[in-house]
Design a protein around this motif. Structure first.
Motif, PDB file in Angstrom:
ATOM      1  N   LEU A   1      -1.518   9.379-102.438  1.00 23.73           N
ATOM      2  CA  LEU A   1      -2.955   8.932-102.637  1.00 23.73           C
ATOM      3  C   LEU A   1      -3.247   8.429-103.576  1.00 23.73           C
ATOM      4  O   LEU A   1      -3.213   8.413-104.431  1.00 23.73           O
ATOM      5  N   LEU A   2      -3.437   6.890-103.124  1.00 20.57           N
ATOM      6  CA  LEU A   2      -4.160   6.252-103.774  1.00 20.57           C
ATOM      7  C   LEU A   2      -5.693   5.817-104.264  1.00 20.57           C
ATOM      8  O   LEU A   2      -6.709   6.019-103.093  1.00 20.57           O
ATOM      9  N   VAL A   3      -6.711   6.322-105.127  1.00 22.46           N
ATOM     10  CA  VAL A   3      -8.994   5.883-104.495  1.00 22.46           C
ATOM     11  C   VAL A   3      -8.539   4.931-106.085  1.00 22.46           C
ATOM     12  O   VAL A   3      -8.981   5.246-106.655  1.00 22.46           O
ATOM     13  N   ASP A   4      -9.892   4.522-105.506  1.00 20.25           N
ATOM     14  CA  ASP A   4     -10.616   3.330-106.129  1.00 20.25           C
ATOM     15  C   ASP A   4     -11.748   3.841-107.002  1.00 20.25           C
ATOM     16  O   ASP A   4     -12.192   4.817-106.963  1.00 20.25           O
ATOM     17  N   PRO A   5     -11.764   3.991-108.601  1.00 23.12           N
ATOM     18  CA  PRO A   5     -12.280   4.336-109.499  1.00 23.12           C
ATOM     19  C   PRO A   5     -13.560   4.704-109.311  1.00 23.12           C
ATOM     20  O   PRO A   5     -14.462   4.995-109.273  1.00 23.12           O
ATOM     21  N   SER A   6     -14.304   3.059-108.124  1.00 24.22           N
ATOM     22  CA  SER A   6     -15.483   3.370-107.776  1.00 24.22           C
ATOM     23  C   SER A   6     -16.116   3.913-107.134  1.00 24.22           C
ATOM     24  O   SER A   6     -17.509   4.306-107.509  1.00 24.22           O
ATOM     25  N   LEU A   7     -15.356   5.173-107.270  1.00 30.80           N
ATOM     26  CA  LEU A   7     -15.738   6.252-105.897  1.00 30.80           C
ATOM     27  C   LEU A   7     -16.495   7.348-106.343  1.00 30.80           C
ATOM     28  O   LEU A   7     -17.319   7.755-105.824  1.00 30.80           O
ATOM     29  N   ARG A   8     -15.733   7.400-107.667  1.00 32.09           N
ATOM     30  CA  ARG A   8     -15.687   8.577-109.018  1.00 32.09           C
ATOM     31  C   ARG A   8     -17.814   7.794-109.563  1.00 32.09           C
ATOM     32  O   ARG A   8     -18.121   8.893-109.360  1.00 32.09           O
ATOM     33  N   GLU A   9     -17.864   6.132-108.905  1.00 33.09           N
ATOM     34  CA  GLU A   9     -18.910   6.608-110.824  1.00 33.09           C
ATOM     35  C   GLU A   9     -20.376   5.769-110.026  1.00 33.09           C
ATOM     36  O   GLU A   9     -21.314   5.676-110.369  1.00 33.09           O
ATOM     37  N   ARG A  10     -20.812   6.439-108.828  1.00 34.44           N
ATOM     38  CA  ARG A  10     -21.447   5.793-108.206  1.00 34.44           C
ATOM     39  C   ARG A  10     -22.147   7.526-107.883  1.00 34.44           C
ATOM     40  O   ARG A  10     -23.653   7.553-107.158  1.00 34.44           O
ATOM     41  N   HIS A  11     -21.966   8.019-107.206  1.00 34.76           N
ATOM     42  CA  HIS A  11     -22.877   9.514-106.740  1.00 34.76           C
ATOM     43  C   HIS A  11     -21.943  10.190-107.117  1.00 34.76           C
ATOM     44  O   HIS A  11     -20.894  10.525-107.326  1.00 34.76           O
ATOM     45  N   ASP A  12     -22.755  11.385-107.141  1.00 31.88           N
ATOM     46  CA  ASP A  12     -22.289  13.321-107.560  1.00 31.88           C
ATOM     47  C   ASP A  12     -22.058  13.923-106.214  1.00 31.88           C
ATOM     48  O   ASP A  12     -21.421  14.544-106.862  1.00 31.88           O
ATOM     49  N   GLU A  13     -21.967  13.143-105.328  1.00 33.39           N
ATOM     50  CA  GLU A  13     -21.421  13.660-103.981  1.00 33.39           C
ATOM     51  C   GLU A  13     -20.558  12.659-103.255  1.00 33.39           C
ATOM     52  O   GLU A  13     -21.326  12.176-103.061  1.00 33.39           O
ATOM     53  N   ILE A  14     -20.141  13.249-102.596  1.00 33.76           N
ATOM     54  CA  ILE A  14     -19.061  11.966-101.537  1.00 33.76           C
ATOM     55  C   ILE A  14     -19.296  12.796-100.651  1.00 33.76           C
ATOM     56  O   ILE A  14     -19.050  14.277-100.232  1.00 33.76           O
ATOM     57  N   VAL A  15     -18.922  12.550 -99.223  1.00 33.96           N
ATOM     58  CA  VAL A  15     -18.932  13.076 -97.981  1.00 33.96           C
ATOM     59  C   VAL A  15     -17.627  11.984 -96.817  1.00 33.96           C
ATOM     60  O   VAL A  15     -16.846  11.392 -97.385  1.00 33.96           O
ATOM     61  N   PHE A  16     -17.332  12.986 -96.444  1.00 34.06           N
ATOM     62  CA  PHE A  16     -16.032  12.792 -95.442  1.00 34.06           C
ATOM     63  C   PHE A  16     -15.959  13.501 -94.332  1.00 34.06           C
ATOM     64  O   PHE A  16     -16.189  14.348 -94.202  1.00 34.06           O
ATOM     65  N   ASN A  17     -15.145  12.924 -93.425  1.00 33.63           N
ATOM     66  CA  ASN A  17     -14.375  13.240 -92.144  1.00 33.63           C
ATOM     67  C   ASN A  17     -14.005  14.301 -92.589  1.00 33.63           C
ATOM     68  O   ASN A  17     -12.324  14.518 -93.328  1.00 33.63           O
ATOM     69  N   ALA A  18     -14.011  15.342 -91.540  1.00 33.24           N
ATOM     70  CA  ALA A  18     -13.524  16.813 -92.117  1.00 33.24           C
ATOM     71  C   ALA A  18     -11.646  17.251 -91.468  1.00 33.24           C
ATOM     72  O   ALA A  18     -11.507  17.812 -90.577  1.00 33.24           O
ATOM     73  N   GLY A  19     -11.602  16.026 -90.547  1.00 37.69           N
ATOM     74  CA  GLY A  19     -10.335  15.933 -90.512  1.00 37.69           C
ATOM     75  C   GLY A  19     -10.482  16.150 -88.503  1.00 37.69           C
ATOM     76  O   GLY A  19      -9.839  15.570 -87.872  1.00 37.69           O
ATOM     77  N   ARG A  20     -12.253  15.808 -88.349  1.00 34.30           N
ATOM     78  CA  ARG A  20     -12.591  15.273 -86.477  1.00 34.30           C
ATOM     79  C   ARG A  20     -13.603  14.394 -86.856  1.00 34.30           C
ATOM     80  O   ARG A  20     -13.850  14.408 -88.304  1.00 34.30           O
ATOM     81  N   LEU A  21     -13.925  14.185 -85.914  1.00 34.52           N
ATOM     82  CA  LEU A  21     -14.563  12.632 -85.833  1.00 34.52           C
ATOM     83  C   LEU A  21     -16.152  13.789 -85.556  1.00 34.52           C
ATOM     84  O   LEU A  21     -17.401  13.226 -85.708  1.00 34.52           O
ATOM     85  N   ASP A  22     -16.368  15.104 -85.442  1.00 30.14           N
ATOM     86  CA  ASP A  22     -17.441  15.469 -84.747  1.00 30.14           C
ATOM     87  C   ASP A  22     -17.961  16.366 -86.295  1.00 30.14           C
ATOM     88  O   ASP A  22     -18.623  17.875 -86.136  1.00 30.14           O
ATOM     89  N   ALA A  23     -17.116  16.371 -87.008  1.00 29.23           N
ATOM     90  CA  ALA A  23     -17.497  17.198 -88.698  1.00 29.23           C
ATOM     91  C   ALA A  23     -16.832  16.906 -90.238  1.00 29.23           C
ATOM     92  O   ALA A  23     -16.177  15.746 -89.917  1.00 29.23           O
ATOM     93  N   SER A  24     -17.962  17.123 -90.916  1.00 33.59           N
ATOM     94  CA  SER A  24     -17.688  16.408 -91.866  1.00 33.59           C
ATOM     95  C   SER A  24     -18.382  17.400 -93.042  1.00 33.59           C
ATOM     96  O   SER A  24     -18.808  18.183 -93.171  1.00 33.59           O
ATOM     97  N   ILE A  25     -17.219  17.074 -94.390  1.00 32.51           N
ATOM     98  CA  ILE A  25     -17.934  17.644 -95.808  1.00 32.51           C
ATOM     99  C   ILE A  25     -18.057  17.117 -97.018  1.00 32.51           C
ATOM    100  O   ILE A  25     -18.136  16.139 -96.658  1.00 32.51           O
TER     101      ILE A  25
END
Length: 160
Positions: free
Chosen positions: A115-139
Protein backbone atom coordinates in the motif's frame (compact mmCIF):
# COMPACT_ATOMS: atom_id res chain seq x y z
CA UNK A 1 -15.43 -13.54 2.90
CA UNK A 2 -15.49 -11.04 0.05
CA UNK A 3 -13.79 -7.64 0.15
CA UNK A 4 -17.08 -5.86 0.86
CA UNK A 5 -17.46 -7.92 4.07
CA UNK A 6 -13.72 -7.82 4.92
CA UNK A 7 -13.77 -4.02 4.86
CA UNK A 8 -16.76 -3.72 7.16
CA UNK A 9 -15.31 -6.34 9.53
CA UNK A 10 -11.95 -4.52 9.60
CA UNK A 11 -13.59 -1.18 10.42
CA UNK A 12 -15.95 -2.67 12.98
CA UNK A 13 -13.20 -4.70 14.70
CA UNK A 14 -11.14 -1.50 15.08
CA UNK A 15 -14.20 0.43 16.32
CA UNK A 16 -13.98 2.91 13.45
CA UNK A 17 -17.19 4.66 12.58
CA UNK A 18 -18.11 4.79 8.91
CA UNK A 19 -21.11 5.27 6.70
CA UNK A 20 -22.05 2.70 4.08
CA UNK A 21 -23.75 4.12 0.99
CA UNK A 22 -25.63 1.91 -1.43
CA UNK A 23 -26.02 3.45 -4.87
CA UNK A 24 -26.27 2.84 -8.59
CA UNK A 25 -23.17 1.04 -9.90
CA UNK A 26 -20.55 3.48 -11.18
CA UNK A 27 -16.86 3.12 -11.88
CA UNK A 28 -15.80 6.62 -12.90
CA UNK A 29 -14.75 8.97 -10.08
CA UNK A 30 -16.75 11.92 -11.40
CA UNK A 31 -19.94 9.88 -11.89
CA UNK A 32 -19.81 8.22 -8.49
CA UNK A 33 -19.11 11.54 -6.70
CA UNK A 34 -22.35 12.96 -8.10
CA UNK A 35 -24.28 9.83 -7.05
CA UNK A 36 -22.69 9.90 -3.55
CA UNK A 37 -23.18 13.66 -3.12
CA UNK A 38 -19.47 14.09 -2.31
CA UNK A 39 -16.63 16.09 -3.85
CA UNK A 40 -14.49 14.24 -6.42
CA UNK A 41 -11.44 15.31 -4.36
CA UNK A 42 -12.77 13.31 -1.36
CA UNK A 43 -12.57 10.11 -3.35
CA UNK A 44 -9.69 7.76 -2.55
CA UNK A 45 -8.79 6.28 -5.92
CA UNK A 46 -6.80 3.02 -5.92
CA UNK A 47 -4.66 1.82 -8.82
CA UNK A 48 -2.93 -1.55 -8.95
CA UNK A 49 0.56 -1.08 -10.37
CA UNK A 50 3.40 -3.44 -11.30
CA UNK A 51 6.77 -1.99 -10.41
CA UNK A 52 9.94 -3.32 -12.01
CA UNK A 53 12.58 -3.59 -9.26
CA UNK A 54 15.24 -5.53 -11.21
CA UNK A 55 15.25 -7.35 -14.55
CA UNK A 56 13.53 -10.35 -12.98
CA UNK A 57 11.86 -8.90 -9.87
CA UNK A 58 8.48 -7.16 -9.76
CA UNK A 59 6.52 -5.63 -6.90
CA UNK A 60 2.75 -5.08 -6.84
CA UNK A 61 1.66 -1.73 -5.44
CA UNK A 62 -1.77 -0.39 -4.59
CA UNK A 63 -1.35 3.35 -5.20
CA UNK A 64 -4.01 5.46 -3.47
CA UNK A 65 -4.58 9.15 -4.16
CA UNK A 66 -7.30 11.83 -4.44
CA UNK A 67 -9.68 10.99 -7.30
CA UNK A 68 -9.39 14.46 -8.84
CA UNK A 69 -5.64 14.01 -9.44
CA UNK A 70 -3.52 12.00 -11.86
CA UNK A 71 -0.96 9.41 -10.74
CA UNK A 72 2.62 9.72 -11.97
CA UNK A 73 3.80 6.17 -12.69
CA UNK A 74 7.49 7.18 -12.64
CA UNK A 75 7.04 8.65 -9.13
CA UNK A 76 5.22 5.48 -7.99
CA UNK A 77 8.13 3.37 -9.29
CA UNK A 78 10.63 5.55 -7.44
CA UNK A 79 8.62 5.46 -4.19
CA UNK A 80 8.39 1.66 -4.42
CA UNK A 81 12.15 1.34 -4.94
CA UNK A 82 11.88 0.44 -8.60
CA UNK A 83 12.83 1.64 -12.04
CA UNK A 84 9.51 1.60 -13.90
CA UNK A 85 5.81 1.20 -13.09
CA UNK A 86 2.84 0.24 -15.22
CA UNK A 87 -0.81 -0.43 -14.53
CA UNK A 88 -1.55 -4.05 -13.72
CA UNK A 89 -3.71 -6.00 -16.15
CA UNK A 90 -7.39 -6.31 -15.29
CA UNK A 91 -6.89 -9.99 -14.46
CA UNK A 92 -3.91 -9.36 -12.17
CA UNK A 93 -5.70 -6.46 -10.44
CA UNK A 94 -8.71 -8.74 -9.83
CA UNK A 95 -6.45 -11.55 -8.58
CA UNK A 96 -4.58 -9.26 -6.14
CA UNK A 97 -7.58 -7.31 -4.83
CA UNK A 98 -10.58 -9.59 -5.27
CA UNK A 99 -12.35 -6.65 -6.95
CA UNK A 100 -13.21 -5.33 -10.35
CA UNK A 101 -11.28 -2.23 -11.45
CA UNK A 102 -13.28 0.77 -10.24
CA UNK A 103 -14.43 -1.05 -7.09
CA UNK A 104 -10.99 -1.39 -5.44
CA UNK A 105 -10.90 0.12 -1.93
CA UNK A 106 -7.78 1.86 -0.53
CA UNK A 107 -6.88 -1.15 1.65
CA UNK A 108 -4.81 -4.20 0.75
CA UNK A 109 -5.92 -7.57 2.06
CA UNK A 110 -3.11 -9.31 0.16
CA UNK A 111 0.51 -9.62 1.37
CA UNK A 112 1.66 -9.45 -2.26
CA UNK A 113 0.13 -5.97 -2.68
CA UNK A 114 1.98 -3.09 -0.97
CA UNK A 115 0.00 0.00 0.00
CA UNK A 116 1.37 3.38 -1.13
CA UNK A 117 -0.62 6.56 -0.44
CA UNK A 118 -0.03 10.09 -1.65
CA UNK A 119 -0.01 12.39 1.43
CA UNK A 120 -2.26 14.91 -0.33
CA UNK A 121 -5.15 12.53 0.44
CA UNK A 122 -4.69 13.40 4.12
CA UNK A 123 -4.52 17.17 3.68
CA UNK A 124 -7.73 18.09 1.89
CA UNK A 125 -10.80 16.68 3.62
CA UNK A 126 -11.80 15.44 7.07
CA UNK A 127 -13.51 12.48 5.40
CA UNK A 128 -12.63 10.28 2.45
CA UNK A 129 -14.97 8.13 0.40
CA UNK A 130 -14.21 5.04 -1.64
CA UNK A 131 -15.79 2.03 -3.32
CA UNK A 132 -16.36 -0.74 -0.82
CA UNK A 133 -15.12 -3.58 -3.03
CA UNK A 134 -18.24 -3.25 -5.19
CA UNK A 135 -19.40 -0.72 -7.79
CA UNK A 136 -22.74 -0.24 -6.00
CA UNK A 137 -21.49 0.50 -2.48
CA UNK A 138 -19.18 3.12 -0.97
CA UNK A 139 -17.76 3.84 2.46
CA UNK A 140 -17.26 7.28 3.97
CA UNK A 141 -14.88 7.46 6.91
CA UNK A 142 -12.67 9.95 8.71
CA UNK A 143 -9.39 10.56 6.88
CA UNK A 144 -7.32 10.25 10.07
CA UNK A 145 -8.97 6.92 10.91
CA UNK A 146 -8.00 5.65 7.46
CA UNK A 147 -4.32 6.60 7.88
CA UNK A 148 -4.20 5.22 11.43
CA UNK A 149 -5.73 1.89 10.39
CA UNK A 150 -4.07 1.40 6.98
CA UNK A 151 -0.57 2.49 8.10
CA UNK A 152 0.44 3.11 4.48
CA UNK A 153 3.84 4.03 3.12
CA UNK A 154 3.46 7.66 2.05
CA UNK A 155 5.09 9.32 -0.93
CA UNK A 156 4.12 12.12 -3.31
CA UNK A 157 3.19 10.76 -6.73
CA UNK A 158 0.31 12.88 -8.07
CA UNK A 159 -0.01 15.86 -10.36
CA UNK A 160 -2.93 17.77 -11.77
Amino acid sequence: MDVFQQLQTLLTDHQISYRLLRHEPAGKSEEVAVIRGTAVSQGAKALVCRVKITSNQRKNVLAVFPADKQADLAAIALAAGGKKASLASQDLARELTGCEIGAIPPFSFNDELSLLVDPSLRERHDEIVFNAGRLDASIIMRTEDYFRLAQPVQAAFVHG
